[in-house]
Write a protein that holds these residues in place. Structure first.
Motif, PDB file in Angstrom:
ATOM      1  N   SER A 390       0.883  -1.184  -0.213  1.00  0.00           N
ATOM      2  CA  SER A 390      -0.032   0.160  -0.172  1.00  0.00           C
ATOM      3  C   SER A 390       0.833   1.245  -0.005  1.00  0.00           C
ATOM      4  CB  SER A 390      -0.824  -0.068   1.330  1.00  0.00           C
ATOM      5  OG  SER A 390       0.080   0.322   2.293  1.00  0.00           O
ATOM      6  N   TYR A 391       0.276   2.116  -0.611  1.00  0.00           N
ATOM      7  CA  TYR A 391       0.833   3.568  -0.764  1.00  0.00           C
ATOM      8  C   TYR A 391       0.611   4.476   0.452  1.00  0.00           C
ATOM      9  CZ  TYR A 391       2.489   2.238  -5.389  1.00  0.00           C
ATOM     10  OH  TYR A 391       3.518   1.654  -6.380  1.00  0.00           O
ATOM     11  N   ASN A 392       1.669   5.343   1.045  1.00  0.00           N
ATOM     12  CA  ASN A 392       1.148   6.210   1.821  1.00  0.00           C
ATOM     13  C   ASN A 392       1.151   7.662   0.855  1.00  0.00           C
ATOM     14  OD1 ASN A 392       1.130   8.715   3.503  1.00  0.00           O
ATOM     15  ND2 ASN A 392       2.949   8.090   4.398  1.00  0.00           N
ATOM     16  N   SER A 393       0.047   8.073   0.375  1.00  0.00           N
ATOM     17  CA  SER A 393      -0.286   8.780  -0.786  1.00  0.00           C
ATOM     18  C   SER A 393       0.173  10.127  -0.517  1.00  0.00           C
ATOM     19  CB  SER A 393      -1.581   8.926  -1.290  1.00  0.00           C
ATOM     20  OG  SER A 393      -2.541   8.931  -0.226  1.00  0.00           O
ATOM     21  N   ASP A 394       0.471  10.548   0.679  1.00  0.00           N
ATOM     22  CA  ASP A 394       0.795  11.977   1.229  1.00  0.00           C
ATOM     23  C   ASP A 394       2.312  12.054   0.608  1.00  0.00           C
ATOM     24  OD1 ASP A 394      -1.430  12.323   2.427  1.00  0.00           O
ATOM     25  OD2 ASP A 394      -0.827  12.027   4.305  1.00  0.00           O
ATOM     26  N   ASP A 395       3.053  10.895   0.675  1.00  0.00           N
ATOM     27  CA  ASP A 395       4.527  11.023   0.205  1.00  0.00           C
ATOM     28  C   ASP A 395       4.625  11.349  -1.224  1.00  0.00           C
ATOM     29  OD1 ASP A 395       5.284  10.373   2.641  1.00  0.00           O
ATOM     30  OD2 ASP A 395       6.064   8.149   2.019  1.00  0.00           O
ATOM     31  N   ALA A 396       3.681  10.980  -2.033  1.00  0.00           N
ATOM     32  CA  ALA A 396       3.483  11.189  -3.304  1.00  0.00           C
ATOM     33  C   ALA A 396       3.126  12.500  -3.878  1.00  0.00           C
ATOM     34  CB  ALA A 396       2.577  10.280  -3.901  1.00  0.00           C
ATOM     35  N   ILE A 397       2.497  13.495  -2.954  1.00  0.00           N
ATOM     36  CA  ILE A 397       2.223  14.666  -3.340  1.00  0.00           C
ATOM     37  C   ILE A 397       3.190  15.615  -2.959  1.00  0.00           C
ATOM     38  CG2 ILE A 397       0.364  16.407  -2.894  1.00  0.00           C
ATOM     39  CD1 ILE A 397      -1.329  13.749  -1.929  1.00  0.00           C
ATOM     40  N   ALA A 403      -3.437  17.362  -4.091  1.00  0.00           N
ATOM     41  CA  ALA A 403      -3.498  15.947  -4.588  1.00  0.00           C
ATOM     42  C   ALA A 403      -4.158  15.455  -6.026  1.00  0.00           C
ATOM     43  CB  ALA A 403      -4.085  15.456  -3.457  1.00  0.00           C
ATOM     44  N   SER A 404      -4.976  16.420  -6.094  1.00  0.00           N
ATOM     45  CA  SER A 404      -5.989  15.823  -7.541  1.00  0.00           C
ATOM     46  C   SER A 404      -5.066  16.244  -8.722  1.00  0.00           C
ATOM     47  CB  SER A 404      -7.250  16.859  -7.383  1.00  0.00           C
ATOM     48  OG  SER A 404      -6.879  18.172  -7.174  1.00  0.00           O
ATOM     49  N   GLN A 405      -4.070  16.884  -8.570  1.00  0.00           N
ATOM     50  CA  GLN A 405      -3.251  17.008  -9.720  1.00  0.00           C
ATOM     51  C   GLN A 405      -2.215  15.912 -10.144  1.00  0.00           C
ATOM     52  OE1 GLN A 405      -1.819  21.155  -8.249  1.00  0.00           O
ATOM     53  NE2 GLN A 405      -0.965  21.184 -10.484  1.00  0.00           N
ATOM     54  N   VAL A 406      -2.208  14.993  -9.149  1.00  0.00           N
ATOM     55  CA  VAL A 406      -1.151  14.027  -9.184  1.00  0.00           C
ATOM     56  C   VAL A 406      -1.236  13.120 -10.050  1.00  0.00           C
ATOM     57  CG1 VAL A 406       0.186  12.399  -7.676  1.00  0.00           C
ATOM     58  CG2 VAL A 406      -0.095  14.726  -6.905  1.00  0.00           C
ATOM     59  N   PRO A 407      -2.698  12.319  -9.975  1.00  0.00           N
ATOM     60  CA  PRO A 407      -2.914  11.325 -10.996  1.00  0.00           C
ATOM     61  C   PRO A 407      -2.618  11.729 -12.425  1.00  0.00           C
ATOM     62  CG  PRO A 407      -4.655  11.525  -9.226  1.00  0.00           C
ATOM     63  CD  PRO A 407      -3.849  12.726  -9.129  1.00  0.00           C
ATOM     64  N   SER A 483      -1.839   6.093  -8.963  1.00  0.00           N
ATOM     65  CA  SER A 483      -2.478   7.085  -9.706  1.00  0.00           C
ATOM     66  C   SER A 483      -4.113   7.009  -9.313  1.00  0.00           C
ATOM     67  CB  SER A 483      -2.412   7.273 -11.112  1.00  0.00           C
ATOM     68  OG  SER A 483      -3.523   7.781 -11.971  1.00  0.00           O
ATOM     69  N   GLU A 484      -4.551   5.475  -9.471  1.00  0.00           N
ATOM     70  CA  GLU A 484      -5.771   5.181  -9.209  1.00  0.00           C
ATOM     71  C   GLU A 484      -6.132   5.400  -7.736  1.00  0.00           C
ATOM     72  OE1 GLU A 484      -7.553   0.910 -10.102  1.00  0.00           O
ATOM     73  OE2 GLU A 484      -6.597   1.789 -12.036  1.00  0.00           O
ATOM     74  N   GLN A 485      -5.137   4.961  -6.949  1.00  0.00           N
ATOM     75  CA  GLN A 485      -5.224   5.208  -5.553  1.00  0.00           C
ATOM     76  C   GLN A 485      -5.662   6.659  -5.135  1.00  0.00           C
ATOM     77  OE1 GLN A 485      -2.469   3.301  -2.666  1.00  0.00           O
ATOM     78  NE2 GLN A 485      -3.105   4.727  -1.245  1.00  0.00           N
ATOM     79  N   ILE A 486      -4.833   7.399  -5.638  1.00  0.00           N
ATOM     80  CA  ILE A 486      -5.068   8.795  -5.328  1.00  0.00           C
ATOM     81  C   ILE A 486      -6.346   9.479  -5.925  1.00  0.00           C
ATOM     82  CG2 ILE A 486      -4.122  11.206  -5.539  1.00  0.00           C
ATOM     83  CD1 ILE A 486      -1.182   9.886  -5.490  1.00  0.00           C
ATOM     84  N   SER A 487      -6.616   8.962  -6.974  1.00  0.00           N
ATOM     85  CA  SER A 487      -7.769   9.537  -7.740  1.00  0.00           C
ATOM     86  C   SER A 487      -9.070   9.139  -6.880  1.00  0.00           C
ATOM     87  CB  SER A 487      -8.518   8.840  -9.147  1.00  0.00           C
ATOM     88  OG  SER A 487      -7.185   9.182 -10.071  1.00  0.00           O
ATOM     89  N   LYS A 488      -9.090   7.770  -6.351  1.00  0.00           N
ATOM     90  CA  LYS A 488     -10.008   7.317  -5.358  1.00  0.00           C
ATOM     91  C   LYS A 488     -10.208   8.249  -4.207  1.00  0.00           C
ATOM     92  CE  LYS A 488     -10.619   2.684  -6.682  1.00  0.00           C
ATOM     93  NZ  LYS A 488      -9.832   1.246  -6.150  1.00  0.00           N
ATOM     94  N   GLU A 489      -9.052   8.381  -3.530  1.00  0.00           N
ATOM     95  CA  GLU A 489      -9.048   9.239  -2.469  1.00  0.00           C
ATOM     96  C   GLU A 489      -9.381  10.635  -2.579  1.00  0.00           C
ATOM     97  OE1 GLU A 489      -5.250   6.848  -0.307  1.00  0.00           O
ATOM     98  OE2 GLU A 489      -4.842   8.883  -1.127  1.00  0.00           O
ATOM     99  N   THR A 490      -8.956  11.146  -3.653  1.00  0.00           N
ATOM    100  CA  THR A 490      -9.817  12.732  -3.826  1.00  0.00           C
ATOM    101  C   THR A 490     -11.006  12.877  -4.417  1.00  0.00           C
ATOM    102  OG1 THR A 490      -8.399  12.853  -6.026  1.00  0.00           O
ATOM    103  CG2 THR A 490      -7.241  13.384  -4.000  1.00  0.00           C
TER     104      THR A 490
END
Length: 491
Positions: A390-397, A403-407, A483-490
RNA sequence: GUCUCCAUCGUCUAGUGGUUAGGACACCGGGUUUUCAUCCCGGCAACGGGGGUUCAAUUCCCCCUGGAGAUGCCA
């Protein structure tokens, strides 16, 4: 007279940094003077004795590469295990008894405790044993002993005068005899000698020329000299080593962190680093050199450069040394160290497959300059072998980004991966750079989410190298997944 | 409480009767670098206090203070 020194640990616990330092210094001193290094097992404490401790002692010395010239397995002054010298101590204790230099004491532990308690409350000047049995009639004492009364043998420490000994580091140290431990026990009720007796007899019989031990022994130095004199022997030279302390200035112990050699061994430290660092605790060479191999020390070590004051154990400097030695190690032997760790941590299989070996070999140069501890290798390259749970999406931003820009960024990166392997790093870099310009963001902002996607963490080996090692397909899948994970989260 | 020992940067230490008190780790800043790390450059930072001795004390002596260790039928 050629130098004979000994390391004489008691197998009652794991080998400690302080003990190891003592062993090392004795060993180096022996080697530097073409003398003998002797290992003696002081196992007179039958209560605390453990087989595991004894094994740990051997493991430790072997791991450090310290060989002894005489010890349990060989030598002409044996046996080198005190429990096997039982009769010898009896004999010498008896001679002291015969000459009136020692006496039987029948005081119970309860009485002794009560005496000490009383002394504490009354803040008495006299601390310790009150010499209750000192003047008992020897004939009567013998009779009681033979009747089966439990007893110990105590040394008659002179009431007057003072005892001085010379220390190679400290100079002369003297103590009034009345301040010396009052008539310490030399033979316990189980018939075993205490440290004081056994150590004096053995050092004398084994022809020890220099006693190198920690400064915590200074207070009993005069006592030992009194013992030597009682036997009519000449004491060896003394050399008390400064104590090793923890950060707070008290004797190094578990609460300061790892203290047993085993902890360090399992914790990813190299013997080279440990030896080098420990040698600098209370010893120095000159005003600049601080890198020493075991072989250097075997040649260079000298009592003259020993320090008097205690040294604080600095874990961070040890780590730094360890990193240095990891980088100094030749690649093949470092790999041999790393592979079992990866297997133990379940990162690669055992036996290692050809594929895994290929990836490992590719990752090796990257990881080599990043390790401080060998054990860190697993977390560093796990992503090359195992899927990311699992990703810690905060790290990816990236900073200053929604966050919505990231995917969107991730997706456009994924498409850049086409043909990635056929291009060199510069070409790829240019591609990503152009993309960042196109998106109107910084290169770092594009690379950070990408890195997290591929490696699962913000900190990793170089990104392009990582992608190459992982394989473009997998990398792409991970990028899409994140990308998918972050999309879902946002959403 | 008593005894013994010790005292230079935060830490490990070098050093000397006259030095810009040196090095290393850590820390801070800069460079290299796609992150981290490595590497390179730079910076911060010490003679515990008080008396002597001396032309001159961080260095030698004394006291104080501070710290540690010992005070076990453990080593």
């Amino acid at each position: 007279m050629s130098v004979r020194v000994r390391y004489a640990p008691s197998p009652t616990g794991l080998q400690h940094i302080g003990g190891v330092r003592t062993a090392l210094f004795n060993y180096f001193f022996a080697r530097a003077n073409k003398g003998k290094f002797i290992l003696r097992i002081e196992d007179t404490d039958r209560e605390r004795y453990s087989e595991e401790s004894l094994q740990d002692l051997y493991d430790t010395l072997e791991w450090l590469g310290i060989q002894w010239d005489e010890g349990p397995q060989m030598g002409d002054y044996g046996p080198y295990v005190q429990s096997q010298r039982f009769d010898l101590y009896q004999k010498y204790a008896q001679s002291l008894l015969d000459e009136g230099k020692a006496y039987y004491c029948f005081c119970t532990a309860e009485r002794l405790d009560a005496v000490r308690e009383q002394q504490k409350i009354s803040k008495s000047k006299n601390q310790g044993y009150d010499r209750h049995c000192r003047d008992m009639d020897p004939a009567e004492a013998l009779k009681r002993k033979e009747a089966g009364d439990a007893c110990v043998i105590r040394l008659k420490v002179p009431l007057d005068g003072k005892t001085t000994f010379h220390d190679e580091v400290m100079g002369d140290i003297s103590r009034k005899n009345r301040d010396v431990s009052p008539d310490p026990v030399i033979v316990k009720s189980d018939g075993f000698p205490t440290y004081h007796l056994a150590n004096v007899i053995d050092d004398h019989l084994m022809g020890i020329t220099h006693i190198m031990r920690a400064q915590e022994w200074i207070p009993s130095g005069p006592l030992h000299v009194i013992l030597y004199e009682a036997f009519g022997w000449t004491p060896p030279k003394y050399c008390h080593l400064p104590l090793v302390m923890g950060k707070d200035g008290s004797k190094l112990s578990k609460r300061h962190g790892a203290t047993s050699l085993k902890d360090f061994r399992l914790g990813g430290y190299l013997p080279e680093a440990i030896i080098n660092y420990i040698s600098l605790l209370g010893w120095s060479f000159d005003d600049s050199r601080e890198f020493f191999t075991k072989e250097d020390l075997e040649e260079l070590f000298t009592l003259k450069k020993l320090n008097k004051s205690p040294a604080v154990f600095d874990y961070r400097k040890l780590e730094w040394f360890n990193g240095q030695y990891i980088r100094l190690k030749d690649p093949e032997s470092l790999k041999e160290l790393l592979l079992p760790i990866l297997q133990k941590d379940g990162v690669i299989s055992d036996p290692v497959t050809e594929d895994e070996m290929g990836i490992f070999n590719g990752a090796f140069p990257l990881v080599r300059e990043r390790l401080k501890l060998t054990t860190q290798v697993s977390e560093m390259i796990r992503f090359l072998f195992k899927d990311i749970d699992s990703y810690n999406s905060d790290d990816a931003i990236p900073k200053k980004m929604e966050a919505s820009q990231v995917p969107g960024i991730l997706d456009s990166c994924a498409s850049l991966l086409e043909g990635f392997e056929d291009r060199n790093d510069e070409e790829n870099e240019k591609l990503f750079y152009d993309k960042s310009v196109e998106l109107g963001i910084k290169m770092g902002q594009i690379l950070q989410p990408l890195r997290v996607a591929v490696t699962g963490t913000k900190i990793s080996p170089p990104l392009f190298e990582s992608i190459r090692l992982l394989g473009v397909e997998k990398a792409e899948a991970r990028i899409r997944a994140l990308s998918e994970q972050i999309s879902k989260e946002t959403a």
